[in-house]
Write a protein that holds these residues in place. Structure first.
Motif, PDB file in Angstrom:
ATOM      1  N   CYS A  63       0.836  -1.211   0.000  1.00  0.00           N
ATOM      2  CA  CYS A  63       0.000   0.000   0.000  1.00  0.00           C
ATOM      3  C   CYS A  63       0.868   1.258   0.000  1.00  0.00           C
ATOM      4  CB  CYS A  63      -0.912  -0.018   1.226  1.00  0.00           C
ATOM      5  SG  CYS A  63      -1.932   1.456   1.381  1.00  0.00           S
TER       6      CYS A  63
ATOM      7  N   CYS B 200      -2.466   5.962  -1.333  1.00  0.00           N
ATOM      8  CA  CYS B 200      -3.015   6.904  -2.320  1.00  0.00           C
ATOM      9  C   CYS B 200      -4.475   7.291  -2.013  1.00  0.00           C
ATOM     10  CB  CYS B 200      -2.931   6.301  -3.718  1.00  0.00           C
ATOM     11  SG  CYS B 200      -4.025   4.876  -3.938  1.00  0.00           S
TER      12      CYS B 200
ATOM     13  N   CYS C 177      -8.936   3.751  -2.611  1.00  0.00           N
ATOM     14  CA  CYS C 177      -9.917   2.802  -2.050  1.00  0.00           C
ATOM     15  C   CYS C 177     -10.908   3.520  -1.130  1.00  0.00           C
ATOM     16  CB  CYS C 177      -9.206   1.679  -1.301  1.00  0.00           C
ATOM     17  SG  CYS C 177      -8.029   2.261  -0.065  1.00  0.00           S
TER      18      CYS C 177
ATOM     19  N   CYS D 182      -7.208  -0.033  -6.906  1.00  0.00           N
ATOM     20  CA  CYS D 182      -5.903   0.026  -6.211  1.00  0.00           C
ATOM     21  C   CYS D 182      -4.755  -0.075  -7.232  1.00  0.00           C
ATOM     22  CB  CYS D 182      -5.802  -1.097  -5.182  1.00  0.00           C
ATOM     23  SG  CYS D 182      -4.212  -1.085  -4.338  1.00  0.00           S
TER      24      CYS D 182
HETATM   25  S1  SF4 Z   1      -5.940   2.106  -3.190  1.00  0.00           S
HETATM   26 FE1  SF4 Z   1      -5.938   1.907  -0.953  1.00  0.00          FE
HETATM   27  S2  SF4 Z   1      -4.872  -0.027  -0.550  1.00  0.00           S
HETATM   28 FE2  SF4 Z   1      -4.389   0.563  -2.663  1.00  0.00          FE
HETATM   29  S3  SF4 Z   1      -2.462   1.698  -2.500  1.00  0.00           S
HETATM   30 FE3  SF4 Z   1      -4.122   3.207  -2.442  1.00  0.00          FE
HETATM   31  S4  SF4 Z   1      -4.517   3.496  -0.219  1.00  0.00           S
HETATM   32 FE4  SF4 Z   1      -3.334   1.588  -0.438  1.00  0.00          FE
END
Ligand code: SF4
Ligand code: SF4
Length: 138
Positions: free
Chosen positions: A46, A49, A52, A87
């Protein structure tokens, strides 16, 4: 004359074995490929970002700015798979696990990245920071 159109079918089926799966005495019916079961979170992949957090319709994710990771409460998950699809680092995946019933909505099997793990992760970050500072000075 009384008509019994289903009688022959009933009589035929009486002689047959039951078509029932006797779970939990037997294994459950196998799930198909791409079944949407319990989410798996790979903390190490992770990058924080928050995609999610933005797409999840059920508020499953909580962003943790101090460690740039997320924590998940799966008791709210509706298994829509949007978080997995969005993701960018494949830190999320769907397993084929579906036997998730529990007496406690805060059961640890419905949680990823618990308080203890978060504290442990913070300790590791602190140690890495200190090691870098020592390396810079020497
Ligand atoms: S989408 Fe969520 S789980 Fe995936 S890298 Fe970004 S913060 Fe992490
Ligand atoms: S599968 Fe859907 S509801 Fe479950 S955590 Fe992912 S985005 Fe949220």
């Amino acid at each position: 004359m009384i008509k019994l159109p289903l009688l022959s079918t009933v009589l035929k089926n009486i002689a047959k074995r039951p078509a029932t799966n006797l779970f939990p005495k037997t294994d459950p019916v196998p799930v198909p490929e791409d079944f949407r079961g319990k989410i798996i979170y790979h903390v190490d992949k992770c990058v924080g970002c928050r995609m999610c957090v933005m797409v999840c319709p059920a508020g499953v994710f909580i962003y943790l700015p101090e460690v740039r990771k997320v924590t998940l409460w799966l008791g709210r998950c509706v298994f829509c798979k949007q978080c997995v699809d969005v993701c960018p680092t494949r830190a999320l995946e769907m397993s084929d696990e579906f036997l998730l019933a529990t007496y406690d909505k805060y059961d640890k099997k419905l949680r990823w990245f618990t308080e203890e793990e978060i504290e442990e992760y913070k300790r590791k970050l602190e140690e890495q920071k200190k090691a870098k500072e020592v390396a810079k000075k020497s």
